[in-house]
Design a protein around this motif. Sequence first.
Motif, PDB file in Angstrom:
ATOM      1  N   GLU A 168       0.828  -1.212   0.000  1.00  0.00           N
ATOM      2  CA  GLU A 168       0.000   0.000   0.000  1.00  0.00           C
ATOM      3  C   GLU A 168       0.863   1.262   0.000  1.00  0.00           C
ATOM      4  N   ARG A 169       1.940   1.248   0.801  1.00  0.00           N
ATOM      5  CA  ARG A 169       2.802   2.425   0.879  1.00  0.00           C
ATOM      6  C   ARG A 169       3.578   2.627  -0.423  1.00  0.00           C
ATOM      7  N   GLU A 170       4.005   1.550  -1.050  1.00  0.00           N
ATOM      8  CA  GLU A 170       4.698   1.659  -2.334  1.00  0.00           C
ATOM      9  C   GLU A 170       3.758   2.225  -3.390  1.00  0.00           C
ATOM     10  N   THR A 173       3.387   5.868  -2.893  1.00  0.00           N
ATOM     11  CA  THR A 173       4.579   6.543  -3.401  1.00  0.00           C
ATOM     12  C   THR A 173       4.532   6.659  -4.917  1.00  0.00           C
ATOM     13  N   ALA A 174       4.126   5.581  -5.579  1.00  0.00           N
ATOM     14  CA  ALA A 174       4.019   5.597  -7.043  1.00  0.00           C
ATOM     15  C   ALA A 174       3.020   6.656  -7.496  1.00  0.00           C
ATOM     16  N   ARG A 175       1.886   6.742  -6.816  1.00  0.00           N
ATOM     17  CA  ARG A 175       0.877   7.740  -7.188  1.00  0.00           C
ATOM     18  C   ARG A 175       1.392   9.156  -6.960  1.00  0.00           C
ATOM     19  N   ARG A 189       3.611  14.445   2.213  1.00  0.00           N
ATOM     20  CA  ARG A 189       2.262  13.964   1.911  1.00  0.00           C
ATOM     21  C   ARG A 189       1.944  12.680   2.675  1.00  0.00           C
ATOM     22  N   LEU A 190       2.909  11.757   2.703  1.00  0.00           N
ATOM     23  CA  LEU A 190       2.656  10.441   3.301  1.00  0.00           C
ATOM     24  C   LEU A 190       3.072  10.368   4.767  1.00  0.00           C
ATOM     25  N   ASN A 191       3.610  11.480   5.291  1.00  0.00           N
ATOM     26  CA  ASN A 191       4.041  11.539   6.689  1.00  0.00           C
ATOM     27  C   ASN A 191       5.086  10.469   6.993  1.00  0.00           C
ATOM     28  N   ILE A 192       6.077  10.374   6.116  1.00  0.00           N
ATOM     29  CA  ILE A 192       7.189   9.449   6.297  1.00  0.00           C
ATOM     30  C   ILE A 192       8.485  10.201   6.032  1.00  0.00           C
ATOM     31  N   SER A 193       9.615   9.578   6.322  1.00  0.00           N
ATOM     32  CA  SER A 193      10.896  10.247   6.115  1.00  0.00           C
ATOM     33  C   SER A 193      11.313  10.198   4.639  1.00  0.00           C
ATOM     34  N   HIS A 200      11.211   3.175  -0.735  1.00  0.00           N
ATOM     35  CA  HIS A 200      10.026   2.766  -1.505  1.00  0.00           C
ATOM     36  C   HIS A 200      10.283   2.926  -3.002  1.00  0.00           C
ATOM     37  N   THR A 201      10.925   4.028  -3.387  1.00  0.00           N
ATOM     38  CA  THR A 201      11.197   4.265  -4.803  1.00  0.00           C
ATOM     39  C   THR A 201      12.131   3.198  -5.355  1.00  0.00           C
TER      40      THR A 201
END
Length: 225
Positions: A168-170, A173-175, A189-193, A200-201
């Motif tokens: 889901e997180r990947e 990130t793609a979107r 946006r995703l509240n991550i580092s 993820h990329t």
Amino acid sequence: MDSERVPIRVAIVDDDQLVRMALRLVIDGESDLSVVAEAAEGDAAIAVVQEHRPDVVLMDVRMPGKDGLSATRELLELPAPPRVLVLTTFDSDELVLNALRSGALGFVLKDTPPARIIDAVRTVAAGNPALSPAATARVIAAATGAHSATQQSPSGESARNQLSTLTERELDTARSIADGLGNAEIAERLNISVATVKAHTGNLFSKLEVENRVQIALLVRDAER
């Protein structure tokens, strides 16, 4: 030591002699870069690449004879192909998109400041995409604007199947990449580092078998049609 490093070998492909001269002056002015060949159209580009084995090819898109898109496809089918960095004036967005789909690692505008062109060459030589978030967004907009909202892409089902392998997180990130966001903006946006965004990329490149952010974005757009 840096002085002992082998320079990055560059070939310039453009039908405008003045453009080739300007690029050669800029590139040869760097100690770690060297222009080893030039060509004015696609067939000549393939010949000089086979002869000189450059690390990076700066490829114009619109040329007489074989265009840059066709030449890029052929170059990327060679054993140990060079990295291809597309040159564009943004009047040929569809050709640029197709070149990126084919595996070119990025593009630069012909009026890009010299320092940024140099950075792009070095980035591509290292195997990394030279695509700014703003440029990514503009190219994606050009691609999606060329299709009706109701038109179904023949690659839509294939793209959806590829994206189904993501977490889901990947996928988030793609979107975000498809929206043209950079790493810092995605992190916010995703509240991550930012480090997590980069991780993820990297997973996206591996799972989707793509080489640049534009290819990720195009898969997302294809899947949503």
